[in-house]
Design a protein around this motif. Sequence first.
Motif, PDB file in Angstrom:
ATOM      1  N   ALA A 171    -137.195 -10.517 -31.583  1.00 49.85           N
ATOM      2  CA  ALA A 171    -135.908 -10.168 -30.991  1.00 49.85           C
ATOM      3  C   ALA A 171    -135.983  -8.982 -30.046  1.00 49.85           C
ATOM      4  N   ALA A 172    -136.987  -8.116 -30.233  1.00 44.49           N
ATOM      5  CA  ALA A 172    -137.122  -6.949 -29.358  1.00 44.49           C
ATOM      6  C   ALA A 172    -137.283  -7.355 -27.902  1.00 44.49           C
ATOM      7  N   LEU A 173    -137.857  -8.538 -27.662  1.00 46.16           N
ATOM      8  CA  LEU A 173    -138.034  -9.011 -26.291  1.00 46.16           C
ATOM      9  C   LEU A 173    -136.695  -9.260 -25.606  1.00 46.16           C
ATOM     10  N   GLY A 174    -135.651  -9.459 -26.388  1.00 40.38           N
ATOM     11  CA  GLY A 174    -134.330  -9.727 -25.838  1.00 40.38           C
ATOM     12  C   GLY A 174    -133.534  -8.476 -25.522  1.00 40.38           C
ATOM     13  N   ARG A 175    -134.144  -7.311 -25.652  1.00 46.88           N
ATOM     14  CA  ARG A 175    -133.447  -6.065 -25.335  1.00 46.88           C
ATOM     15  C   ARG A 175    -133.553  -5.747 -23.842  1.00 46.88           C
ATOM     16  N   THR A 176    -132.569  -5.040 -23.346  1.00 47.73           N
ATOM     17  CA  THR A 176    -132.609  -4.568 -21.966  1.00 47.73           C
ATOM     18  C   THR A 176    -132.525  -3.047 -21.945  1.00 47.73           C
ATOM     19  N   HIS A 177    -133.022  -2.466 -20.879  1.00 48.81           N
ATOM     20  CA  HIS A 177    -133.046  -1.005 -20.753  1.00 48.81           C
ATOM     21  C   HIS A 177    -131.618  -0.455 -20.672  1.00 48.81           C
ATOM     22  N   HIS A 178    -131.359   0.646 -21.364  1.00 52.41           N
ATOM     23  CA  HIS A 178    -130.001   1.179 -21.429  1.00 52.41           C
ATOM     24  C   HIS A 178    -129.462   1.594 -20.071  1.00 52.41           C
ATOM     25  N   ARG A 179    -130.352   1.955 -19.139  1.00 50.35           N
ATOM     26  CA  ARG A 179    -129.910   2.380 -17.812  1.00 50.35           C
ATOM     27  C   ARG A 179    -130.115   1.309 -16.755  1.00 50.35           C
ATOM     28  N   TRP A 180    -131.306   0.736 -16.712  1.00 54.75           N
ATOM     29  CA  TRP A 180    -131.658  -0.181 -15.629  1.00 54.75           C
ATOM     30  C   TRP A 180    -131.219  -1.616 -15.906  1.00 54.75           C
ATOM     31  N   LYS A 181    -130.895  -1.929 -17.163  1.00 54.10           N
ATOM     32  CA  LYS A 181    -130.528  -3.289 -17.558  1.00 54.10           C
ATOM     33  C   LYS A 181    -131.633  -4.301 -17.241  1.00 54.10           C
ATOM     34  N   SER A 182    -132.845  -3.829 -17.202  1.00 54.76           N
ATOM     35  CA  SER A 182    -133.998  -4.711 -17.001  1.00 54.76           C
ATOM     36  C   SER A 182    -134.544  -5.133 -18.360  1.00 54.76           C
ATOM     37  N   PRO A 183    -135.187  -6.297 -18.441  1.00 55.85           N
ATOM     38  CA  PRO A 183    -135.805  -6.712 -19.707  1.00 55.85           C
ATOM     39  C   PRO A 183    -137.115  -5.944 -19.902  1.00 55.85           C
ATOM     40  N   HIS A 184    -137.019  -4.638 -20.148  1.00 58.29           N
ATOM     41  CA  HIS A 184    -138.172  -3.740 -20.069  1.00 58.29           C
ATOM     42  C   HIS A 184    -139.250  -4.053 -21.098  1.00 58.29           C
ATOM     43  N   ILE A 185    -138.852  -4.457 -22.303  1.00 57.63           N
ATOM     44  CA  ILE A 185    -139.855  -4.790 -23.313  1.00 57.63           C
ATOM     45  C   ILE A 185    -140.558  -6.099 -22.948  1.00 57.63           C
ATOM     46  N   ALA A 186    -139.789  -7.055 -22.459  1.00 57.71           N
ATOM     47  CA  ALA A 186    -140.378  -8.320 -22.021  1.00 57.71           C
ATOM     48  C   ALA A 186    -141.325  -8.099 -20.847  1.00 57.71           C
ATOM     49  N   THR A 187    -140.939  -7.198 -19.930  1.00 59.88           N
ATOM     50  CA  THR A 187    -141.784  -6.968 -18.755  1.00 59.88           C
ATOM     51  C   THR A 187    -143.082  -6.283 -19.140  1.00 59.88           C
ATOM     52  N   LEU A 188    -143.035  -5.355 -20.086  1.00 60.11           N
ATOM     53  CA  LEU A 188    -144.265  -4.701 -20.542  1.00 60.11           C
ATOM     54  C   LEU A 188    -145.147  -5.669 -21.310  1.00 60.11           C
ATOM     55  N   THR A 189    -144.512  -6.565 -22.051  1.00 59.20           N
ATOM     56  CA  THR A 189    -145.269  -7.596 -22.782  1.00 59.20           C
ATOM     57  C   THR A 189    -146.019  -8.500 -21.809  1.00 59.20           C
ATOM     58  N   GLN A 190    -145.324  -8.939 -20.755  1.00 57.13           N
ATOM     59  CA  GLN A 190    -145.970  -9.773 -19.748  1.00 57.13           C
ATOM     60  C   GLN A 190    -147.123  -9.045 -19.077  1.00 57.13           C
ATOM     61  N   SER A 191    -146.956  -7.763 -18.800  1.00 58.92           N
ATOM     62  CA  SER A 191    -148.028  -6.982 -18.181  1.00 58.92           C
ATOM     63  C   SER A 191    -149.249  -6.904 -19.091  1.00 58.92           C
ATOM     64  N   ALA A 192    -149.007  -6.731 -20.382  1.00 62.52           N
ATOM     65  CA  ALA A 192    -150.115  -6.670 -21.343  1.00 62.52           C
ATOM     66  C   ALA A 192    -150.869  -7.996 -21.378  1.00 62.52           C
ATOM     67  N   ILE A 193    -150.135  -9.110 -21.306  1.00 63.22           N
ATOM     68  CA  ILE A 193    -150.786 -10.427 -21.322  1.00 63.22           C
ATOM     69  C   ILE A 193    -151.614 -10.632 -20.061  1.00 63.22           C
ATOM     70  N   ALA A 194    -151.044 -10.280 -18.897  1.00 62.97           N
ATOM     71  CA  ALA A 194    -151.773 -10.429 -17.636  1.00 62.97           C
ATOM     72  C   ALA A 194    -153.043  -9.576 -17.637  1.00 62.97           C
TER      73      ALA A 194
END
Length: 522
Positions: A363-386
């Motif tokens: 569920a943490a992947l479904g969180r968005t940044h409190h300021r930017w409203k970006s899917p920040h956890i999902a984006t960092l996860t994708q970066s780690a996979i790449a």
Amino acid sequence: MTDVTAAGSHAPAGAEGRTGSDRASMYDVSQREDVHFLHKHAVGLMGVLFLTVTGSAPISAMLFNVPISVGFGNGIGTPGGFVFATVVLAIFSVGYCTMAGKITAAGGFYSFISHGLGRELGLGTAFASVVAYSVFEASLAGGFAYFLNLKLAQHGVEIRWFWLALGMVALIALLTYFDIRFSARVLGLALVAEVIILLVFDGGIFFQSGNHVAAAAINPVNAFKGFKGGGKLAVGGAGVGIFFAFWSWVGFEMAPNYAEESKDPKRIVPLSMYISVIGLGIFYTLTAWAVISGYSSIHAAANVAQNNSANFFFIPAQAFLGTWAKDILSYLIITGSFACGMAFHNTAARYFYSLGRERVLPAALGRTHHRWKSPHIATLTQSAIAAFIVLLFALFTGTHNPNSEAYLQLYGLMAVMGVIIILAVQAVVSIAIWNYFRTHHPDEHNVWKTVLAPAISFVGQAVVLYLLFKNLNFLGSGFHYANYLGPIDAVVFVVGLAGAFYWKQRDRQRFDAVGRLINDGI
């Protein structure tokens, strides 16, 4: 706003006991307080276009794919292949846009298939789509590293390719962590620069090449004729050329993934789809036609394409426009690869976000940044996979031969792996569109939009997928493990399918939310 730890784990209060459309409507997240939202109304039409068209990477599509098509595919029929692809993908967009008018979600393919063919197939294709867009970023990191390595070597700087690839992944992670509008601006700058230089290239050749401009190049019939070869030139296969034409569009289909962040998704998403398909089609056809016209004959063009493909565009650019044009192209292929990887990263992150919001993935992947409203956890996860994929290739293929390791293997094989999925999923989406309107909106079941267009696009995608597997040894650059890419994709799909059946039996509430969290409040 409350924590999203349990986001998507249950339907809202009162959903129990409801059936049919009443129950389905309970998964509209616009009134929910347990769901983190993306940045509402963040981007307009131009922003969505920058985010999606850059994924198709016009300069990469031209400089990477056209030489292969001319030399090893349909030769003079290369521009005609782009005409054919434009028609098929425009027809696909008819049904796809009609579906997007009904379903507003960040899940794209996944959400459409879930609504049209059931949650089981939806989850299977969701897992596959996540893998496709994840490996696309790693693929482009390989292409970026290869060209940047060459450019640095020209200035006497030697840096191992995998450091360059990891640097690209890290920079994308930083840029996409912030507001989606920041990504749109960066991608917009890259896209505009690519389009301008290629239009200058096209105009410079058309105005100077005279009799070398052959009308046969845009005859779609020639798209299905292979290059005849002769002398020391190898024979080309029409299937190779057609496949590379379709490959050039991968990325245009990402528009629905940004529906929740666009200002008027019901209007912007379909409009951006049509502009992407038709605009790119015209652009690709003209550019492929121009570069062929920059050579004295198709055999002269094929000779360079087969033996010196890296300079296929650079030679006519220098001859007709000057060294400055060649130099600009050599830099923009680097920035274009970066921008393309960034576009795919954004889409992969939104798939992770969508799956996390529905608790299919953590569920943490479904969180968005409190300021930017970006899917920040999902984006960092994708970066780690790449980054992990880049390191795997560095470990198992080596780090001393950028052409083989970064370009042919990381870029080439990961691109093929992802394209297998995208073509297959697009074919399934076509069926889902037909079935969705047949079962959910029979009063809107239009013969052209929801029957014929999806049927034609299904056949078209299936044919291109067949051509992919028929030419897999060539597309896999002769590496034996290319034969495992299809089975790996199939295993990922089966894992998702099995997960859906497991939750259907063991966790019905989670299963019911699969692919069903839509946002009608925008």
